[in-house]
Structure formats: structure tokens, C-alpha cells
Design a protein around this motif. Structure first.
Motif, mmCIF file in Angstrom:
data_model
loop_
_atom_site.group_PDB
_atom_site.id
_atom_site.type_symbol
_atom_site.label_atom_id
_atom_site.label_comp_id
_atom_site.label_asym_id
_atom_site.label_seq_id
_atom_site.Cartn_x
_atom_site.Cartn_y
_atom_site.Cartn_z
ATOM 1 N N MET A 1 -7.523 2.027 -12.513
ATOM 2 C CA MET A 1 -8.638 1.001 -12.771
ATOM 3 C C MET A 1 -7.980 -0.318 -12.965
ATOM 4 S SD MET A 1 -11.417 2.273 -12.450
ATOM 5 C CE MET A 1 -12.648 1.086 -13.152
ATOM 6 N N TRP A 2 -6.610 -0.285 -13.750
ATOM 7 C CA TRP A 2 -6.111 -1.630 -13.917
ATOM 8 C C TRP A 2 -5.335 -2.252 -12.494
ATOM 9 C CZ3 TRP A 2 -0.456 -1.201 -12.491
ATOM 10 C CH2 TRP A 2 -0.028 -2.384 -12.570
ATOM 11 N N ALA A 3 -4.824 -1.144 -11.449
ATOM 12 C CA ALA A 3 -4.144 -1.472 -10.651
ATOM 13 C C ALA A 3 -5.383 -1.924 -9.234
ATOM 14 C CB ALA A 3 -3.587 -0.259 -9.635
ATOM 15 N N ILE B 1 -3.625 -4.229 -6.459
ATOM 16 C CA ILE B 1 -2.496 -3.800 -6.238
ATOM 17 C C ILE B 1 -2.649 -2.394 -5.373
ATOM 18 C CG2 ILE B 1 -0.263 -2.683 -7.237
ATOM 19 C CD1 ILE B 1 -0.738 -4.302 -9.837
ATOM 20 N N ILE B 2 -3.633 -1.706 -5.438
ATOM 21 C CA ILE B 2 -3.923 -0.643 -4.802
ATOM 22 C C ILE B 2 -5.229 -0.912 -4.059
ATOM 23 C CG2 ILE B 2 -2.662 0.891 -6.136
ATOM 24 C CD1 ILE B 2 -5.517 1.597 -7.481
ATOM 25 N N ASP B 3 -5.583 -0.109 -2.983
ATOM 26 C CA ASP B 3 -7.016 -0.076 -2.318
ATOM 27 C C ASP B 3 -6.980 1.341 -2.062
ATOM 28 O OD1 ASP B 3 -5.509 0.188 0.045
ATOM 29 O OD2 ASP B 3 -6.076 -1.917 0.329
ATOM 30 N N GLY B 4 -8.566 1.724 -1.897
ATOM 31 C CA GLY B 4 -8.583 3.063 -1.559
ATOM 32 C C GLY B 4 -8.827 3.436 -0.244
ATOM 33 N N TYR B 5 -9.490 4.600 0.152
ATOM 34 C CA TYR B 5 -9.721 4.806 1.434
ATOM 35 C C TYR B 5 -11.355 4.605 1.743
ATOM 36 C CZ TYR B 5 -5.341 6.965 1.476
ATOM 37 O OH TYR B 5 -3.886 7.534 1.446
ATOM 38 N N ALA C 1 5.496 -4.166 -3.477
ATOM 39 C CA ALA C 1 5.282 -5.567 -2.994
ATOM 40 C C ALA C 1 3.948 -6.243 -3.706
ATOM 41 C CB ALA C 1 5.335 -5.832 -1.394
ATOM 42 N N ASN C 2 2.818 -5.468 -3.818
ATOM 43 C CA ASN C 2 1.779 -6.304 -4.389
ATOM 44 C C ASN C 2 2.019 -6.234 -5.834
ATOM 45 O OD1 ASN C 2 0.496 -6.277 -2.038
ATOM 46 N ND2 ASN C 2 -0.834 -4.424 -2.518
ATOM 47 N N TYR C 3 2.498 -5.239 -6.740
ATOM 48 C CA TYR C 3 2.748 -5.464 -8.150
ATOM 49 C C TYR C 3 3.433 -6.836 -8.280
ATOM 50 C CZ TYR C 3 4.553 -4.984 -12.952
ATOM 51 O OH TYR C 3 4.779 -5.078 -14.116
#
Length: 341
Positions: free
Chosen positions: A40-42, A47-51, A72-74
């Protein structure tokens, strides 16, 4: 910096109501998942995305290019106008992330080869890459110790604690997407936001070194045990996945993921994860090729009995579990037909 952003986003969430929270969630990351808070934080900080199907695949083995994107995103690494001249020239979605990481000299294997980028990243590589950006150039042991000292990682094999640091950490083991996000979440909790002087000096590039040379130097920084220079062109090699949603509940799904690497004419390494709702299992091992499109694995890399048969189909992998109960969660199995990604 991220703490100030956190206050701003919290204000947005309060004003917007619950819609923002739901939008940030993934239907395969339930509140009782160990990485729920980290995921949830990411997602909150992009920082993340899903599918496209609304999943994150938290228990799927993470590839090096997926790890490269998260790292790289972090650190919000600056973009560079330089581009790597790859051995596999075809454009790849991860090109921008590898260009950024190369400009900071981050030790990774896949700078010049799309095939290597698509293989599972080892825990030792993850340790050295993170330590490079957080603390500066470090050997494998120093990188592991950094993660342990700051409780970013707690190791993986307790029986080797205070006996063999690399075996305790599990340098050659793969990681899941959730495990890597958890490491980055712990980095955030320990306020590791700033880029190390070593990495920043490489980025400033006072000596005007080409990005390809910086990438080569970064590869050479990896411990010899962690270096991977080529991936076989075996038809077995690649990533395979299956997902089936059979109900409306958040745990009403079945998922299978497999990554085949180090494939030769005789054998290949395979890493598999299975998730049937709340039940999860994983296995790593080496399969022996018995015919052009058939292979079998008899035991896991942990030495446990794990018999699985593999059939290579047209852009798919059929997995038949004979007996691998020692390596998976009760209520799951590894059988299924997975589509090549």
C-alpha cells in the motif's frame, strides 16, 4: 522528502474519502498478507503499479527488470540523455530504468541483454544494488551486513547465522515481488532516501565516462558468484504465468508463475510460485530435459523430494506435480498450464 509528501497525500486521502484508498489496492493483496502495508505504501508513492487485471502478483518471483524499476522509482533517479548500446537491440519497457541505474553505477547484470533482464534476480544482487545507492560501493558481504545492521533484512537461513553470512542471507535464492517491496518499505522507515556519495559521483561523471563503460564497471562490481553474462537461447527459457479469477471475493483466484533460466541442452533452473487464494507455495530447483519438449525435476534446491513434470507447448508450459508437498503450502499444488510472457 518522502515524509513531507506523506503528509500531503494523507490530507488528500482525508478530503477525497475512501475512493483513493480503494484505487491504490490490489485484489490479490489482502489485509492479512505480510506485505500489505508495504505494498500500500509503495502504491501510494507510485513506486509500484499492478497489472491490468487489478493484481500485483505479490508472491510471484521478481525479475531483475522489475527490481530495476522499483529501485529507480524508490530513489527517484534522474533521467539521463545517454542510452545503453545493448547486445539485444530491441526496445524493452525497462530501457529507461536501466539507463538511469547505469548512470549511477548500480551493480546489476542485465544492462546489455533483454534476456538477462527477464530472469529472476538473486538476493545477493539485490543486496549489492541497494547498498550501492544507500551506502556506496560495497562488496557482497558488506552489502549483506548493511541490510542486517539496519534490519532491512533479517536473513533467510537461521541455521547458518554467525557461521556463514552468505548462506544465512541466501545469496543465490530468488525473491518475490512482495519481499522486495518490503525491503524498500523498511528502507523508507529507516530514512534511507539520500543517494550515496559514490553513486552520486558516478552520476555527476566528471571524467566524462560513457554510460556503457559505467554499466560495465557496475557489472564488474557484482561478486563473481552473482554475475550472469549470458542466458541460453533454449526454447524453455522465459517467464510463464497463469491467473484465473473464479469468484468475486478477494481470495477467489488461482495463480501460477514460473521463471526458467540457465537453460542448456540438458537441464534448466526453474522457480515456481503458486497461490490459491490464501494458500501460497514456492519451489526452486533444476529440471533434467528428457526429450525435446519434456523435462522432469525430482528434488528442490533445498534437497526435498519434489517431483514435477514439464511439457513445452506452443508459447506455454504445462506443469504436472507428482509430489511436491514438502515445498508448498497445504491446499495448493503446482499443476497447471502457464502462458509464456
Amino acid at each position: 522528502m518522502k515524509k513531507l509528501v506523506s503528509i500531503f497525500l494523507l490530507t488528500v486521502l482525508v478530503v477525497a474519502g475512501s475512493h483513493k484508498v480503494e484505487a491504490a489496492g490490489f485484489k490479490d493483496v489482502t489485509k492479512d498478507h505480510f506485505a500489505y502495508d508495504a505494498v500500500m505504501w509503495a502504491a501510494e508513492y507510485e513506486i509500484i503499479d499492478g497489472y491490468s487485471n487489478g493484481t500485483f502478483k505479490p508472491n510471484a518471483t521478481i525479475t531483475e527488470q522489475q527490481f530495476a524499476k522499483l529501485l529507480a522509482n524508490y530513489y527517484e533517479l534522474e533521467e539521463t540523455y545517454d542510452e545503453l548500446k545493448k547486445q539485444t537491440p530491441a526496445a524493452n519497457w525497462s530501457d529507461d530504468f536501466y539507463n538511469r541505474l547505469a548512470s549511477y553505477g548500480v551493480p546489476l547484470n542485465g544492462y546489455f541483454d533483454n534476456n538477462i533482464r527477464g530472469t529472476a534476480v538473486k538476493r545477493g544482487v539485490v543486496a549489492q544494488a541497494i547498498a550501492h545507492l544507500a551506502e556506496g560501493k560495497r562488496g557482497l558481504d558488506e552489502s549483506i551486513q548493511f541490510l542486517l545492521d539496519y534490519y532491512i533484512s533479517t536473513g533467510q537461513n537461521p541455521k547458518y547465522e554467525n557461521r556463514d553470512l552468505q548462506k544465512f542471507f541466501g545469496i543465490s535464492n530468488n525473491m518475490t515481488r512482495a519481499q522486495v517491496v518490503t525491503l524498500l518499505h523498511r528502507m523508507d522507515s529507516s530514512n534511507f532516501y539520500d543517494i550515496s556519495e559514490d553513486a552520486d559521483e558516478i552520476f555527476q561523471n566528471a571524467s566524462n565516462t560513457s554510460i556503457n563503460t559505467r554499466a560495465i564497471n557496475a557489472q564488474n562490481q557484482l561478486d563473481k558468484k552473482m554475475q550472469l553474462t549470458t542466458v541460453g537461447k533454449s526454447p524453455w527459457a522465459g517467464s510463464y504465468s497463469f491467473y484465473y479469477k473464479w469468484g468475486k471475493g478477494s481470495t477467489d483466484y488461482n495463480r501460477r508463475d514460473a521463471i526458467i533460466s540457465n537453460a542448456s541442452s540438458k537441464s534448466f533452473d526453474i522457480s515456481m510460485t503458486t497461490n490459491d487464494g490464501l494458500e501460497f507455495g514456492s519451489v526452486e530447483g533444476t529440471a533434467t530435459i528428457t526429450a525435446s519438449k519434456k523435462a522432469v525435476m525430482n528434488k528442490s534446491s533445498n534437497g526435498n523430494r519434489c517431483v514435477m513434470e514439464f511439457d513445452l507447448l506452443n508459447n506455454a508450459l504445462k506443469v504436472t506435480e507428482v509430489d511436491c508437498s514438502a515445498e508448498r503450502g497445504e491446499g495448493t499444488n503446482f499443476s497447471g498450464t502457464l502462458k509464456k510472457q
